[in-house]
Write a protein that holds these residues in place. Structure first.
Motif, short mmCIF file in Angstrom:
data_model
loop_
_atom_site.label_atom_id
_atom_site.label_comp_id
_atom_site.label_asym_id
_atom_site.label_seq_id
_atom_site.Cartn_x
_atom_site.Cartn_y
_atom_site.Cartn_z
N GLN A 181 -2.49 5.62 -1.93
CA GLN A 181 -3.62 4.70 -1.79
C GLN A 181 -4.25 4.73 -0.41
N LEU A 182 -3.58 5.38 0.55
CA LEU A 182 -4.01 5.26 1.94
C LEU A 182 -4.50 6.58 2.53
N ASN A 192 -7.95 2.01 2.36
CA ASN A 192 -7.54 2.01 0.96
C ASN A 192 -8.46 2.93 0.17
N CYS A 248 0.85 -1.20 0.00
CA CYS A 248 0.00 0.00 0.00
C CYS A 248 0.88 1.24 0.00
N CYS A 266 -4.49 -3.46 -2.19
CA CYS A 266 -3.09 -3.32 -1.79
C CYS A 266 -2.86 -4.09 -0.50
#
Length: 208
Positions: free
Chosen positions: A69-70, A92, A65, A98
């Motif tokens: 993406q986070l 996510n 990840c 991920c």
């Protein structure tokens, strides 16, 4: 006209001319008003560079990840007998699945952005042993996992800067990403030299 009268008239004319010249010479000369310099334009403050997280690599399905993406958000903290514990949730927000594995790494800073260098340990006293082991979690888009930040408050000393901001490397192969702290997260009384621990990633408990 007699010669004596002519001389007198010439003398009188010379006195008048001299007097006029004297008045002109003695007249105050006109001076150009002093020019007031325009006020200097106020200096614009130098813009403070805004830190922007950068992915360690391009996101790929089931890969580590990445910061892009986070969304990392802290929850409330609990305290008892000097023990402190705070949940950090990773969601996510990207378009592909991920993976989070191992233990996250934290970078701590005070309110002015100065680094607070603590010591990250596998666990601290009173931390639940069940939180220590690492787990692997694959997050589909919109799904979350969480870790626990644990520390002891005894090392906090009045006057020493405490943690006011957090950045996290969520998993191996990722990079630093900001953690949003809520009002319920503070104070985080970790100071220079404090020890702290990060649990392995865990599933978010279901709400009933």
């Amino acid at each position: 006209m007699s010669r004596r009268l002519a001389v007198a008239l010439l003398a009188a004319a010379g006195l008048v001319t001299a007097g006029c010249g004297s008045e002109i010479a003695d007249a105050p000369s006109s001076s150009t008003p002093a020019t007031t310099p325009a006020p200097a334009a106020p200096r614009r403050p130098v813009p403070v560079p805004t830190w922007i997280p950068t992915d360690a690599s391009s996101p790929v399905p089931n890969g580590p990840c990445q910061p892009s993406q986070l969304r990392l958000v802290s929850g409330g903290s609990d305290a008892a007998m000097g023990y402190r514990e705070m949940v950090i949730t990773a969601t996510n927000v990207g378009p592909v699945r991920c993976t989070l594995t191992g233990h996250a790494t934290l970078a701590l800073a005070d309110e002015n952005g100065g680094a607070i260098k603590g010591q990250q340990l596998p666990r601290v006293p009173m931390m639940d042993d069940k939180l220590v082991a690492a787990e692997r979690h694959r997050l589909a888009p919109g799904k979350s996992a969480q870790v626990y930040l644990a520390w002891r408050g005894e090392s906090a000393i009045a006057g020493l800067p405490q943690v006011k901001s957090l950045r996290m490397i969520a998993t191996k192969g990722s990079a630093l990403a900001p953690v949003t702290l809520t009002a319920h997260s503070l104070p985080i009384d970790i100071v220079q030299g404090s020890t702290f621990a990060i649990s392995g990633w865990r599933a978010v408990p279901e709400r009933h």
